[in-house]
Design a protein around this motif. Structure first.
Motif, PDB file in Angstrom:
ATOM      1  N   LEU A  21       0.826  -1.202   0.000  1.00  0.00           N
ATOM      2  CA  LEU A  21       0.000   0.000   0.000  1.00  0.00           C
ATOM      3  C   LEU A  21       0.862   1.254   0.000  1.00  0.00           C
ATOM      4  CD1 LEU A  21      -2.810  -1.016   2.533  1.00  0.00           C
ATOM      5  CD2 LEU A  21      -3.004  -0.800   0.055  1.00  0.00           C
ATOM      6  N   ILE A  22       1.909   1.252   0.798  1.00  0.00           N
ATOM      7  CA  ILE A  22       2.811   2.397   0.853  1.00  0.00           C
ATOM      8  C   ILE A  22       3.513   2.577  -0.489  1.00  0.00           C
ATOM      9  CG2 ILE A  22       4.932   3.264   1.908  1.00  0.00           C
ATOM     10  CD1 ILE A  22       3.967   1.979   4.535  1.00  0.00           C
ATOM     11  N   SER A  23       3.939   1.496  -1.090  1.00  0.00           N
ATOM     12  CA  SER A  23       4.624   1.556  -2.380  1.00  0.00           C
ATOM     13  C   SER A  23       3.702   2.095  -3.467  1.00  0.00           C
ATOM     14  CB  SER A  23       5.128   0.168  -2.759  1.00  0.00           C
ATOM     15  OG  SER A  23       5.673   0.186  -4.045  1.00  0.00           O
ATOM     16  N   ASN A  24       2.459   1.622  -3.500  1.00  0.00           N
ATOM     17  CA  ASN A  24       1.505   2.107  -4.499  1.00  0.00           C
ATOM     18  C   ASN A  24       1.243   3.596  -4.327  1.00  0.00           C
ATOM     19  OD1 ASN A  24       1.207  -0.361  -5.711  1.00  0.00           O
ATOM     20  ND2 ASN A  24      -0.620  -0.920  -4.582  1.00  0.00           N
ATOM     21  N   HIS A  25       1.101   4.023  -3.083  1.00  0.00           N
ATOM     22  CA  HIS A  25       0.835   5.437  -2.813  1.00  0.00           C
ATOM     23  C   HIS A  25       2.005   6.308  -3.272  1.00  0.00           C
ATOM     24  CE1 HIS A  25      -0.584   9.044  -0.865  1.00  0.00           C
ATOM     25  NE2 HIS A  25       0.570   9.152  -0.238  1.00  0.00           N
ATOM     26  N   SER A  26       3.215   5.901  -2.952  1.00  0.00           N
ATOM     27  CA  SER A  26       4.366   6.727  -3.316  1.00  0.00           C
ATOM     28  C   SER A  26       4.605   6.726  -4.825  1.00  0.00           C
ATOM     29  CB  SER A  26       5.616   6.312  -2.558  1.00  0.00           C
ATOM     30  OG  SER A  26       6.055   5.061  -2.960  1.00  0.00           O
ATOM     31  N   SER A  27       4.312   5.634  -5.510  1.00  0.00           N
ATOM     32  CA  SER A  27       4.493   5.629  -6.965  1.00  0.00           C
ATOM     33  C   SER A  27       3.435   6.497  -7.648  1.00  0.00           C
ATOM     34  CB  SER A  27       4.465   4.210  -7.520  1.00  0.00           C
ATOM     35  OG  SER A  27       3.200   3.636  -7.381  1.00  0.00           O
ATOM     36  N   ARG A  28       2.202   6.504  -7.120  1.00  0.00           N
ATOM     37  CA  ARG A  28       1.170   7.391  -7.680  1.00  0.00           C
ATOM     38  C   ARG A  28       1.538   8.849  -7.449  1.00  0.00           C
ATOM     39  NH1 ARG A  28      -3.948   4.504  -5.195  1.00  0.00           N
ATOM     40  NH2 ARG A  28      -2.772   5.286  -3.448  1.00  0.00           N
ATOM     41  N   LYS A  29       2.066   9.130  -6.275  1.00  0.00           N
ATOM     42  CA  LYS A  29       2.470  10.499  -5.950  1.00  0.00           C
ATOM     43  C   LYS A  29       3.622  10.940  -6.859  1.00  0.00           C
ATOM     44  CE  LYS A  29       3.025  13.317  -1.880  1.00  0.00           C
ATOM     45  NZ  LYS A  29       3.056  13.356  -0.441  1.00  0.00           N
ATOM     46  N   ALA A  30       4.573  10.047  -7.084  1.00  0.00           N
ATOM     47  CA  ALA A  30       5.702  10.372  -7.956  1.00  0.00           C
ATOM     48  C   ALA A  30       5.235  10.617  -9.388  1.00  0.00           C
ATOM     49  CB  ALA A  30       6.736   9.258  -7.921  1.00  0.00           C
ATOM     50  N   GLU A  31       4.284   9.827  -9.858  1.00  0.00           N
ATOM     51  CA  GLU A  31       3.768  10.004 -11.215  1.00  0.00           C
ATOM     52  C   GLU A  31       3.009  11.327 -11.334  1.00  0.00           C
ATOM     53  OE1 GLU A  31       3.435   9.272 -15.154  1.00  0.00           O
ATOM     54  OE2 GLU A  31       4.626   8.139 -13.725  1.00  0.00           O
ATOM     55  N   PHE A  32       2.248  11.672 -10.301  1.00  0.00           N
ATOM     56  CA  PHE A  32       1.534  12.949 -10.312  1.00  0.00           C
ATOM     57  C   PHE A  32       2.530  14.106 -10.363  1.00  0.00           C
ATOM     58  CE2 PHE A  32      -0.127  16.662  -8.083  1.00  0.00           C
ATOM     59  CZ  PHE A  32      -1.228  16.948  -8.866  1.00  0.00           C
ATOM     60  N   ARG A  33       3.570  14.035  -9.566  1.00  0.00           N
ATOM     61  CA  ARG A  33       4.581  15.105  -9.561  1.00  0.00           C
ATOM     62  C   ARG A  33       5.252  15.236 -10.932  1.00  0.00           C
ATOM     63  NH1 ARG A  33       7.385  14.195  -3.713  1.00  0.00           N
ATOM     64  NH2 ARG A  33       5.808  15.298  -2.517  1.00  0.00           N
ATOM     65  N   LYS A  34       5.518  14.097 -11.543  1.00  0.00           N
ATOM     66  CA  LYS A  34       6.150  14.102 -12.864  1.00  0.00           C
ATOM     67  C   LYS A  34       5.234  14.774 -13.891  1.00  0.00           C
ATOM     68  CE  LYS A  34       7.675  10.891 -16.425  1.00  0.00           C
ATOM     69  NZ  LYS A  34       7.696   9.481 -16.803  1.00  0.00           N
ATOM     70  N   TYR A  66      -6.478  19.087 -18.166  1.00  0.00           N
ATOM     71  CA  TYR A  66      -7.250  17.837 -18.216  1.00  0.00           C
ATOM     72  C   TYR A  66      -6.369  16.615 -18.453  1.00  0.00           C
ATOM     73  CZ  TYR A  66     -11.320  20.800 -18.012  1.00  0.00           C
ATOM     74  OH  TYR A  66     -12.253  21.723 -17.608  1.00  0.00           O
ATOM     75  N   GLN A  67      -5.185  16.800 -19.004  1.00  0.00           N
ATOM     76  CA  GLN A  67      -4.245  15.685 -19.135  1.00  0.00           C
ATOM     77  C   GLN A  67      -3.661  15.296 -17.783  1.00  0.00           C
ATOM     78  OE1 GLN A  67      -1.352  16.885 -22.037  1.00  0.00           O
ATOM     79  NE2 GLN A  67      -2.636  16.274 -23.769  1.00  0.00           N
ATOM     80  N   LEU A  68      -3.629  16.238 -16.856  1.00  0.00           N
ATOM     81  CA  LEU A  68      -3.088  15.970 -15.527  1.00  0.00           C
ATOM     82  C   LEU A  68      -4.082  15.235 -14.632  1.00  0.00           C
ATOM     83  CD1 LEU A  68      -0.945  16.450 -13.278  1.00  0.00           C
ATOM     84  CD2 LEU A  68      -2.111  18.613 -12.835  1.00  0.00           C
ATOM     85  N   LEU A  69      -5.358  15.486 -14.789  1.00  0.00           N
ATOM     86  CA  LEU A  69      -6.367  14.947 -13.873  1.00  0.00           C
ATOM     87  C   LEU A  69      -6.332  13.423 -13.681  1.00  0.00           C
ATOM     88  CD1 LEU A  69      -9.566  17.117 -14.360  1.00  0.00           C
ATOM     89  CD2 LEU A  69      -7.990  17.061 -12.436  1.00  0.00           C
ATOM     90  N   PRO A  70      -6.112  12.622 -14.704  1.00  0.00           N
ATOM     91  CA  PRO A  70      -6.085  11.169 -14.467  1.00  0.00           C
ATOM     92  C   PRO A  70      -4.981  10.717 -13.503  1.00  0.00           C
ATOM     93  CG  PRO A  70      -6.305  11.611 -16.812  1.00  0.00           C
ATOM     94  CD  PRO A  70      -6.041  12.923 -16.134  1.00  0.00           C
ATOM     95  N   TYR A  71      -3.961  11.521 -13.334  1.00  0.00           N
ATOM     96  CA  TYR A  71      -2.855  11.153 -12.446  1.00  0.00           C
ATOM     97  C   TYR A  71      -3.102  11.597 -11.001  1.00  0.00           C
ATOM     98  CZ  TYR A  71      -0.528  10.200 -16.819  1.00  0.00           C
ATOM     99  OH  TYR A  71      -0.213   9.703 -18.048  1.00  0.00           O
ATOM    100  N   ALA A  72      -4.150  12.376 -10.795  1.00  0.00           N
ATOM    101  CA  ALA A  72      -4.462  12.864  -9.449  1.00  0.00           C
ATOM    102  C   ALA A  72      -5.351  11.853  -8.732  1.00  0.00           C
ATOM    103  CB  ALA A  72      -5.172  14.211  -9.528  1.00  0.00           C
ATOM    104  N   PRO A  73      -5.086  11.608  -7.454  1.00  0.00           N
ATOM    105  CA  PRO A  73      -5.973  10.751  -6.673  1.00  0.00           C
ATOM    106  C   PRO A  73      -7.376  11.353  -6.630  1.00  0.00           C
ATOM    107  CG  PRO A  73      -3.952  11.206  -5.459  1.00  0.00           C
ATOM    108  CD  PRO A  73      -3.948  12.083  -6.678  1.00  0.00           C
ATOM    109  N   LEU A  80      -7.979  20.135  -7.083  1.00  0.00           N
ATOM    110  CA  LEU A  80      -7.325  20.615  -8.306  1.00  0.00           C
ATOM    111  C   LEU A  80      -8.296  21.394  -9.183  1.00  0.00           C
ATOM    112  CD1 LEU A  80      -4.982  17.721  -9.447  1.00  0.00           C
ATOM    113  CD2 LEU A  80      -4.342  20.091  -9.130  1.00  0.00           C
ATOM    114  N   ASN A  81      -9.520  20.903  -9.315  1.00  0.00           N
ATOM    115  CA  ASN A  81     -10.520  21.613 -10.111  1.00  0.00           C
ATOM    116  C   ASN A  81     -10.818  22.988  -9.530  1.00  0.00           C
ATOM    117  OD1 ASN A  81     -11.221  20.004 -12.394  1.00  0.00           O
ATOM    118  ND2 ASN A  81     -12.194  18.545 -11.013  1.00  0.00           N
ATOM    119  N   LYS A  82     -10.920  23.071  -8.206  1.00  0.00           N
ATOM    120  CA  LYS A  82     -11.151  24.373  -7.560  1.00  0.00           C
ATOM    121  C   LYS A  82      -9.960  25.304  -7.784  1.00  0.00           C
ATOM    122  CE  LYS A  82     -14.276  23.264  -3.772  1.00  0.00           C
ATOM    123  NZ  LYS A  82     -14.427  23.230  -2.304  1.00  0.00           N
TER     124      LYS A  82
END
Length: 136
Positions: A21-34, A66-73, A80-82
């Motif tokens: 769970l921790i690994s999945n969370h950090s990889s999603r966060k890293a992808e969002f930052r990228k 809108y290209q960024l939104l799929p990478y956001a939790p 982000l929309n606000k």
């Protein structure tokens, strides 16, 4: 004795699932930052221009956002929309004046496409929400 074995079993199960769970969370966060880095760069460029006294064009397009939104939790999408709505609002409330109107010259130097903001603090305040969300 029975309680100790139940606790041991629960700790073993937690040891199996928590790292993934921790690994999945950090990889999603890293992808969002990228994915958010180019948008943050554009936003910072606009902020720098406003702080420098000029009025920039809107650099972040709807397509970029809108290209960024799929990478956001899921929970972050609402924030982000606000923040993006606030960014758009910042550009809509910007009051511009021609540079020459504020700094008249004797006619020797003229910048036909130079505009300044008369309300930079309001505009910057509204842009800060998007900066915060993209920087997370």
């Amino acid at each position: 004795m029975e309680i100790i074995s139940v606790i041991g079993m629960l700790l073993t199960l937690a040891g199996l699932f928590v790292p993934s769970l921790i690994s999945n969370h950090s990889s999603r966060k890293a992808e969002f930052r990228k994915q958010s880095a180019p948008l943050l760069e554009k936003l910072l460029s606009e902020i720098d221009a406003i702080e420098g006294g000029s009025s920039p064009f809107r650099l972040i397009s709807d397509a970029d956002f809108y290209q960024l939104l799929p990478y956001a939790p899921g929970r972050r999408r609402k924030a982000l929309n606000k923040a993006y709505a606030s960014y758009l609002d910042a550009h809509s409330i910007a009051i511009t004046k021609h540079w020459h109107d504020e700094n008249p010259s004797d006619g020797a130097i003229f910048f036909p496409a130079s505009f300044i903001l008369t309300n930079p603090n309001e505009v910057l305040e509204k842009m800060q929400f998007l900066k915060t969300e993209l920087s997370r």
